[in-house]
Design a protein around this motif. Sequence first.
Motif, PDB file in Angstrom:
ATOM      1  N   LEU A  11       0.839  -1.200   0.000  1.00  0.00           N
ATOM      2  CA  LEU A  11       0.000   0.000   0.000  1.00  0.00           C
ATOM      3  C   LEU A  11       0.876   1.253   0.000  1.00  0.00           C
ATOM      4  O   LEU A  11       0.606   2.231  -0.689  1.00  0.00           O
ATOM      5  N   LEU A  12       1.960   1.198   0.774  1.00  0.00           N
ATOM      6  CA  LEU A  12       2.877   2.338   0.836  1.00  0.00           C
ATOM      7  C   LEU A  12       3.484   2.602  -0.551  1.00  0.00           C
ATOM      8  O   LEU A  12       3.597   3.748  -0.986  1.00  0.00           O
ATOM      9  N   LEU A  13       3.828   1.521  -1.235  1.00  0.00           N
ATOM     10  CA  LEU A  13       4.416   1.676  -2.577  1.00  0.00           C
ATOM     11  C   LEU A  13       3.412   2.251  -3.558  1.00  0.00           C
ATOM     12  O   LEU A  13       3.756   3.059  -4.413  1.00  0.00           O
ATOM     13  N   ILE A  14       2.152   1.808  -3.410  1.00  0.00           N
ATOM     14  CA  ILE A  14       1.123   2.306  -4.319  1.00  0.00           C
ATOM     15  C   ILE A  14       0.942   3.805  -4.113  1.00  0.00           C
ATOM     16  O   ILE A  14       0.830   4.581  -5.047  1.00  0.00           O
ATOM     17  N   LYS A  15       0.970   4.208  -2.848  1.00  0.00           N
ATOM     18  CA  LYS A  15       0.808   5.632  -2.573  1.00  0.00           C
ATOM     19  C   LYS A  15       2.057   6.397  -3.010  1.00  0.00           C
ATOM     20  O   LYS A  15       1.989   7.568  -3.368  1.00  0.00           O
ATOM     21  N   MET A  42       9.687  -2.951  -4.780  1.00  0.00           N
ATOM     22  CA  MET A  42       9.800  -1.888  -5.770  1.00  0.00           C
ATOM     23  C   MET A  42      10.626  -2.364  -6.965  1.00  0.00           C
ATOM     24  O   MET A  42      10.247  -2.137  -8.117  1.00  0.00           O
ATOM     25  N   GLY A  43      11.732  -3.052  -6.664  1.00  0.00           N
ATOM     26  CA  GLY A  43      12.569  -3.576  -7.745  1.00  0.00           C
ATOM     27  C   GLY A  43      11.763  -4.491  -8.650  1.00  0.00           C
ATOM     28  O   GLY A  43      11.839  -4.409  -9.875  1.00  0.00           O
ATOM     29  N   GLN A  44      10.950  -5.355  -8.031  1.00  0.00           N
ATOM     30  CA  GLN A  44      10.155  -6.282  -8.832  1.00  0.00           C
ATOM     31  C   GLN A  44       9.154  -5.543  -9.706  1.00  0.00           C
ATOM     32  O   GLN A  44       8.993  -5.855 -10.881  1.00  0.00           O
ATOM     33  N   SER A  45       8.490  -4.549  -9.122  1.00  0.00           N
ATOM     34  CA  SER A  45       7.479  -3.876  -9.943  1.00  0.00           C
ATOM     35  C   SER A  45       8.162  -3.092 -11.061  1.00  0.00           C
ATOM     36  O   SER A  45       7.609  -2.933 -12.145  1.00  0.00           O
ATOM     37  N   ASN A 102       1.666  -3.606  -8.464  1.00  0.00           N
ATOM     38  CA  ASN A 102       1.891  -3.767  -7.025  1.00  0.00           C
ATOM     39  C   ASN A 102       0.849  -4.693  -6.401  1.00  0.00           C
ATOM     40  O   ASN A 102       1.168  -5.500  -5.525  1.00  0.00           O
ATOM     41  N   MET A 103      -0.397  -4.576  -6.885  1.00  0.00           N
ATOM     42  CA  MET A 103      -1.459  -5.417  -6.295  1.00  0.00           C
ATOM     43  C   MET A 103      -1.295  -6.878  -6.713  1.00  0.00           C
ATOM     44  O   MET A 103      -1.416  -7.789  -5.897  1.00  0.00           O
ATOM     45  N   ILE A 104      -1.002  -7.082  -7.999  1.00  0.00           N
ATOM     46  CA  ILE A 104      -0.811  -8.463  -8.474  1.00  0.00           C
ATOM     47  C   ILE A 104       0.386  -9.088  -7.740  1.00  0.00           C
ATOM     48  O   ILE A 104       0.354 -10.232  -7.292  1.00  0.00           O
TER      49      ILE A 104
END
Length: 501
Positions: A168-172, A346-349, A379-381
């Motif tokens: 969620l933090l990454l999405i924001k 983050m690296g993965q996304s 990020n969600m997947i």
Amino acid sequence: MLQAADSEKGLKRTLGAGSLIALGIGAIIGAGLFVRTAAAAGQHAGPAVTISFIVAAVGCAFAGLCYAEFASMIPIAGSAYTYAYTTMGELVAWIIGWALILEYALGAATVSIAWSEFLNKLLSQFNLGSISYEWSHSPFEKALDAANVMHHGIMNVPALFILLLLSLLLIKGTQESAFVNGIIVFIKVAIVITFIIVGWKFINPANHTPYMIPANAPPATLPDGSQYSYSDFFRHGYGGILTGAAIVFFAFIGFDAVSTAAQEAKNPKRDMPIGILGSLVICTILYILFSYVLTGVAPYTDFVKAGKEASVAYAIDTYMHIGWLGKAVTIAILAGFSSVILVMLMGQSRVFYSMANDGLLPKAFSDLHPKFRTPYKSNMILFVFVGAFAAFVPGSVAGDLTSIGTLFAFVLVSLGIWILRRSDPGRVRPFRTPLVPLVPILGMLVCTAMIVSLPGPTLLSALVWMLFGLIVYFSYSKSHSKLSEGVLVKPVDPVDPLNPK
Ligand code: ALA
């Protein structure tokens, strides 16, 4: 990827050698040191896990020099996937990208499982009860409790929880995380140094004798009541040190993060090798001292028995009896793990984002959130995928798979440098890997040796994963590739919460 070249040219060259070293250290100290060290010592290397760290570091150094050449040569911030795409073609890039999923996604799962262990430790240190064994372990784990009752894991809920929070933090995409990350890096290093200094006085020389596990070491009794024998080639002596190296190799994962910052380095030619090798050397020294103290404070056999979980806090509480240190270490480790998970997710996304932009994965992986400009669907997947591993797979299996994926990517990157020197010798190379082909060959050899020393079933799972990747490539990605269609789309870069521009 090809297109990304344009959009990333604008990165400012602000990082000196010192900042690059700090970046590397921040990305790498995590579950590898605080959890996998004890597993490697307890199950394979004994106190000689210190030598395992040296072997793993040597493999990383060779591969790291190859990474540095790619990073300085290709004018975009990226990962091994990006380097391969530009230089070795789509299929090799796909294979590396698929292996990187093991590195980043399973790496995040491994650290979240370790986070769960230390959360339980924290609760017990503050007398706040604990999350039951069933709901903090995978269905493949079981253990006897003090009353001799057998418990079976069902699902690792805390691991799932931290993954959700960080996704969620990454999405924001909050930019504050860069600041928080800086503080966490400082705390992590401080706690490692404190443990070394305070723990030194508690080293019991008897725990370091003999230094390598002997072939005739008596078996240890595992938490599920079964016996753990050391007679296998990879469970004592030099074989044990090699498997130990493959396990603690996890502790170095992330140092390639330095190479991804090549475009922001003030003087990449001089500073990249200093950044990569400098952070490796400093971490190796810290790791050797740390594991020397850890195996000196507690006998290595403890780490297959009672001290298997949250091993560092266990050693402090059981043998050093310094309450404040045990608690401080646990809190610091929980914070430290969070930053590693964040970087990995983050690296993965980012890798998914590049692959989707190239058409190799569905577009959902590169869709950006209208407001936050982050790859939110990806990020969600990713949360669902990583969460499934974190909830249902033991940490040791996820950790070994992570090591295999990363080592495999290292082998291909080393090979790539060698091939490219022959196929395109005239290319401008701001940083040149020294002694080619010796360094790439040694990199490939050391990394392959570590891969083959890992347990057979884990190797088989990795092979199945890679074959599955090829099926996906030939049935979907190849025909959807933008390159093959000749379509070039200029992507909008997602926000990087840890490295805001
Ligand atoms: N090097 C990172 C860790 O040890 C992945 O957690």
